[in-house]
Design a protein around this motif. Structure first.
Motif, PDB file in Angstrom:
ATOM      1  N   GLY A   1       0.695  -1.460   0.208  1.00 27.06           N
ATOM      2  CA  GLY A   1      -0.448   0.004   0.049  1.00 27.06           C
ATOM      3  C   GLY A   1       0.972   1.443   0.051  1.00 27.06           C
ATOM      4  N   TYR A   2       0.398   1.874   0.372  1.00 26.22           N
ATOM      5  CA  TYR A   2       1.013   3.728   0.357  1.00 26.22           C
ATOM      6  C   TYR A   2       1.198   4.284   2.132  1.00 26.22           C
ATOM      7  N   HIS A   3       2.085   4.640   2.551  1.00 32.08           N
ATOM      8  CA  HIS A   3       2.029   5.775   3.898  1.00 32.08           C
ATOM      9  C   HIS A   3       1.683   6.585   4.312  1.00 32.08           C
ATOM     10  N   THR A   4       0.734   7.141   4.470  1.00 29.55           N
ATOM     11  CA  THR A   4      -0.109   8.536   5.018  1.00 29.55           C
ATOM     12  C   THR A   4       1.174   8.830   5.824  1.00 29.55           C
ATOM     13  N   ILE A   5       2.213   9.799   5.557  1.00 26.83           N
ATOM     14  CA  ILE A   5       2.437  11.366   6.043  1.00 26.83           C
ATOM     15  C   ILE A   5       1.392  11.995   7.194  1.00 26.83           C
ATOM     16  N   ARG A   6       2.190  12.131   8.221  1.00 25.71           N
ATOM     17  CA  ARG A   6       0.547  12.876   8.854  1.00 25.71           C
ATOM     18  C   ARG A   6       1.474  13.941   9.476  1.00 25.71           C
ATOM     19  N   ASN A   7       0.801  15.410   9.835  1.00 22.58           N
ATOM     20  CA  ASN A   7       1.494  16.552  10.660  1.00 22.58           C
ATOM     21  C   ASN A   7       1.019  16.193  11.363  1.00 22.58           C
ATOM     22  N   LEU A   8       1.094  17.371  12.840  1.00 26.46           N
ATOM     23  CA  LEU A   8       1.003  17.110  14.018  1.00 26.46           C
ATOM     24  C   LEU A   8      -0.381  17.305  14.572  1.00 26.46           C
ATOM     25  N   SER A   9      -1.873  17.725  13.952  1.00 30.31           N
ATOM     26  CA  SER A   9      -2.349  17.931  13.656  1.00 30.31           C
ATOM     27  C   SER A   9      -3.417  15.521  13.607  1.00 30.31           C
ATOM     28  N   GLY A  10      -2.490  14.689  13.244  1.00 30.39           N
ATOM     29  CA  GLY A  10      -2.957  13.737  13.320  1.00 30.39           C
ATOM     30  C   GLY A  10      -3.873  13.691  11.377  1.00 30.39           C
ATOM     31  N   GLU A  11      -3.775  14.779  10.716  1.00 29.61           N
ATOM     32  CA  GLU A  11      -4.837  14.852   9.577  1.00 29.61           C
ATOM     33  C   GLU A  11      -3.145  14.434   8.618  1.00 29.61           C
ATOM     34  N   PRO A  12      -4.297  13.539   7.439  1.00 28.07           N
ATOM     35  CA  PRO A  12      -2.896  13.028   6.680  1.00 28.07           C
ATOM     36  C   PRO A  12      -2.272  14.207   5.626  1.00 28.07           C
ATOM     37  N   PHE A  13      -1.504  13.922   5.717  1.00 30.68           N
ATOM     38  CA  PHE A  13       0.075  15.389   4.793  1.00 30.68           C
ATOM     39  C   PHE A  13       0.293  14.966   3.291  1.00 30.68           C
ATOM     40  N   TYR A  14       0.486  14.344   3.330  1.00 28.99           N
ATOM     41  CA  TYR A  14       0.420  13.458   1.846  1.00 28.99           C
ATOM     42  C   TYR A  14       0.719  11.853   1.553  1.00 28.99           C
ATOM     43  N   ASN A  15       0.241  10.957   0.634  1.00 28.27           N
ATOM     44  CA  ASN A  15       1.054   9.819   0.645  1.00 28.27           C
ATOM     45  C   ASN A  15       1.696   9.455  -0.005  1.00 28.27           C
TER      46      ASN A  15
END
Length: 335
Positions: A180-194
């Motif tokens: 699969g792809y890896h979800t990169i998160r910011n410090l709000s826990g929101e998906p930043f990009y894949n």
């Protein structure tokens, strides 16, 4: 450097009295002159009060509790950290989960920890912000960690390429990769990009170099994703000679669906996984897997944190831990 005993000797009082005066103990009954004399002598001797080291470690992870239950990878890292913290007589603060399920994360807790250990694919900006909050930061399993920050991980590009070369030497060329792809998160826990996985990138590059077909399915990291990949390829009547699964849960799904399709493993199709968690030792047949030493990730990260807390190391280091293929019944190189 002057000690409390040196001050006590010069002031002609007990060390206990000196300690209580310098710590501003309001319950101590002593004259104003004595207090002043102690402070004057302490200044003259250039006494420096030793601060107690903060030996607490804060885990920051982007894995929710549900994720830890469905994918033991994150749980095993956390348990390894907890065991090493206990062995070294450090303390562990309550885990902070930045998984997108909380409305707000209290970053002030990070400031108060002796060191922080970060687990998961956070963005570089997020890691830099965490370092600003706590300079004693160690990142687990993120090769993209800035070189100025401590990190421990395995070189999965090398592991995948080595595995593929081994399969090539066995004249196996119809190889499928499922992940699969890896979800990169910011410090709000929101998906930043894949971000595409390094194992897939190594697989794609190898297929191109060898001029063989790229048979890749990147739907996700769960057991159901492995099952679905087999169904798709079986429907197309293009099952490979070898399945490589990006993690063990995907591998279990592939194994179960191949068995449903009445495929004999490893005689007709071979199966190799990544991670090598405890669960795959007990499948039937047992699954061969590239062992990613998550227990070592945890132990090494805690030792690095202890060095930072004790100020015995001031330069950042990246520790690359070897990943090895463990052969079981779904693939053996000598058969």
């Amino acid at each position: 450097m002057a000690s409390i005993r040196d001050i006590a000797r010069a002031a002609e009082v007990s060390p206990g009295t000196v300690s209580r005066v310098l710590n501003n103990d309001p319950t101590l009954s002593v004259s104003k002159n004595t207090r002043q004399r102690i402070h004057d002598i302490a200044d003259k001797l250039q006494y420096q009060k030793l601060s107690r080291k903060n030996k607490s470690i804060q885990i920051i992870t982007y894995a929710s509790r549900a994720k830890e239950m469905s994918d033991p990878y994150y749980r095993e890292i956390r348990l390894a950290i907890e065991a090493e913290v206990k062995r070294l007589s450090l303390s562990l603060k309550r885990t902070i989960r930045i998984d997108g399920n909380q409305s707000e994360v209290d970053l002030a807790k990070i400031d108060k920890a002796g060191a922080i250990i970060v687990v998961g694919n956070f963005s570089r900006d997020a890691i830099e912000i965490l370092k600003q909050r706590n300079k004693n930061i160690i990142v687990i399993n993120n090769p993209n960690t800035p070189k100025s920050i401590d990190a421990v991980y395995s070189d999965l590009n090398h592991s995948m390429t080595h595995l593929l070369n081994q399969l090539g030497q066995l004249k196996l060329s119809k190889i499928a990769y499922v992940g699969g792809y890896h979800t990169i998160r910011n410090l709000s826990g929101e998906p930043f990009y894949n971000n595409t996985d390094v194992r897939y990138e190594a697989y794609k590059k190898w297929c191109k170099q060898q001029q063989i077909e790229d048979i890749s399915i990147l739907d996700g990291w769960d057991k159901e994703d492995g099952e679905r990949a087999v169904k798709v390829l079986a429907k197309q009547q293009s099952l490979p000679e070898v399945f490589i699964a990006g993690n063990d849960m995907v591998a279990i799904g592939i194994l179960q669906q191949l068995q449903y399709e009445k495929v004999t493993i490893p005689d007709e199709i071979k199966l190799i996984s990544f991670n090598d968690l405890e669960v795959i030792k007990y499948t039937v047949p047992s699954i061969s897997s590239v062992h990613i030493p998550v227990d070592e990730f945890g132990r090494i990260a805690v030792r690095m944190a202890e060095e930072r807390i004790n100020n015995t190391r001031r330069i950042a280091i990246h520790v690359v831990v070897e990943a090895q293929l463990i052969e079981r019944n779904t693939f053996k190189s000598n058969t």
